[in-house]
Design a protein around this motif. Structure first.
Motif, mmCIF file in Angstrom:
data_model
loop_
_atom_site.group_PDB
_atom_site.id
_atom_site.type_symbol
_atom_site.label_atom_id
_atom_site.label_comp_id
_atom_site.label_asym_id
_atom_site.label_seq_id
_atom_site.Cartn_x
_atom_site.Cartn_y
_atom_site.Cartn_z
ATOM 1 N N THR A 1 11.458 -17.753 6.449
ATOM 2 C CA THR A 1 10.947 -19.108 6.643
ATOM 3 C C THR A 1 11.045 -19.495 8.113
ATOM 4 N N HIS B 1 10.616 -15.882 -6.584
ATOM 5 C CA HIS B 1 9.209 -15.538 -6.380
ATOM 6 C C HIS B 1 8.495 -16.496 -5.426
ATOM 7 N N VAL B 2 9.218 -17.507 -4.925
ATOM 8 C CA VAL B 2 8.618 -18.506 -4.047
ATOM 9 C C VAL B 2 9.103 -18.268 -2.614
ATOM 10 N N ASP B 3 8.162 -18.120 -1.687
ATOM 11 C CA ASP B 3 8.489 -17.961 -0.278
ATOM 12 C C ASP B 3 7.903 -19.135 0.498
ATOM 13 N N VAL B 4 8.758 -20.019 0.955
ATOM 14 C CA VAL B 4 8.323 -21.126 1.805
ATOM 15 C C VAL B 4 8.239 -20.562 3.220
ATOM 16 N N SER B 5 7.064 -20.154 3.629
ATOM 17 C CA SER B 5 6.943 -19.401 4.878
ATOM 18 C C SER B 5 7.016 -20.279 6.117
ATOM 19 N N GLN C 1 14.625 -22.170 -3.437
ATOM 20 C CA GLN C 1 13.472 -21.953 -4.310
ATOM 21 C C GLN C 1 13.670 -20.699 -5.160
ATOM 22 N N HIS D 1 17.464 -13.994 2.757
ATOM 23 C CA HIS D 1 16.556 -15.024 3.264
ATOM 24 C C HIS D 1 16.879 -15.268 4.733
ATOM 25 N N TYR E 1 15.876 -26.906 0.920
ATOM 26 C CA TYR E 1 14.724 -26.765 0.024
ATOM 27 C C TYR E 1 14.195 -25.331 0.057
ATOM 28 N N ARG F 1 13.034 -12.827 2.002
ATOM 29 C CA ARG F 1 12.130 -13.925 2.326
ATOM 30 C C ARG F 1 12.373 -14.413 3.751
#
Length: 247
Positions: free
Chosen positions: A179, A233-237, A230, A134, A226, A177
């Motif tokens: 962010t 499968h969740v990408d807080v872009s 996650q 990440h 946060y 991922r």
């Protein structure tokens, strides 16, 4: 403790958002690699985090120094890599473009753009090979808007936002991922990097105005936590975090 077994590398960890994020991730179980130019502050932070039972590696470096960042990357690779990169180091010596402070423009470009890329380059290939990781880039609300005297700074932060979104699309295939965190006004040392006396005074006056209580570094750290906790499968872009009263 959501980050047990994870290791995070944080640049600009000697103060502000970087320091607050190091403390929060360590409290959640993460081991850390911490970088900044001020080694004495890193030593103090490392002592504090080790008291929590965390493994902490100190890697002093100026993110604008390509060779130094390559060396940090080699150190990290020798230790098995990192799971999380927090690309936090930045500088903001803003001034009107008419003033022609070219050295300060180059400083912002070298730190805010090249430094982000050097850190990504140091760890991203390893993340891609392991098919997990990440990358969190700290840009700014200036990645969305600009204002007089902040043209070059905003340009660097628009660049970070563009780099982050492009990398996000490229990194999907590798399970990595990305962010982009965009803080608004935060009470940190960042305004101290403004050399222009009148601009520095104006920025500080606006940031600390009673009608607009600004954010604390811990508020941004909570947003970062946060994003990095996650499910896979969740990408807080993107995360835009600003004081409620900031336009």
């Amino acid at each position: 403790m959501k980050l047990i077994g994870k290791t995070a590398w944080i640049t600009g960890a000697s103060s502000g958002i970087g320091q607050a994020t190091a403390r929060l991730l360590a409290a959640e179980g993460a081991d850390l690699v911490i970088s900044a130019r001020r080694e004495e502050r890193l030593q103090q932070l490392a002592q504090e985090l080790r008291a929590l039972g965390r493994q902490v590696c100190i890697a002093p470096a100026d993110v604008a120094n390509r060779q130094a960042m390559q060396q940090v990357g080699e150190l990290i690779a020798a230790q098995g890599g990192v799971d999380i990169l927090i690309n936090n180091a930045g500088t903001m010596p803003i001034s009107p473009i008419i003033n022609g402070r070219v050295d300060e423009w180059e400083q912002m470009i070298d730190t805010n753009i090249k430094g982000v890329l050097y850190a990504i380059n140091a760890v991203y290939p390893g993340m891609a090979e392991r098919k997990q990781g990440h990358i969190v880039n700290i840009s700014s609300i200036a990645a969305r808007q600009t204002y007089p005297s902040a043209g070059v700074y905003a340009g660097t932060k628009h660049a970070v936002r563009a780099i982050s979104e492009t990398l996000r699309k490229e990194a999907i295939r590798y399970g990595v991922r990305v962010t982009d965190v965009q803080p608004g006004a935060v009470a940190t040392e960042l305004p101290d990097s403004i050399v222009h006396d009148k601009i520095r005074a104006a920025v500080k006056e606006n940031m600390y105005a009673a009608e607009m209580p600004n954010l604390q570094a811990e508020d941004i750290a909570n947003g970062i936590l946060y994003a990095v906790t996650q499910p896979a499968h969740v990408d807080v872009s993107e995360l835009l975090i600003r004081p409620m009263m900031q336009e």
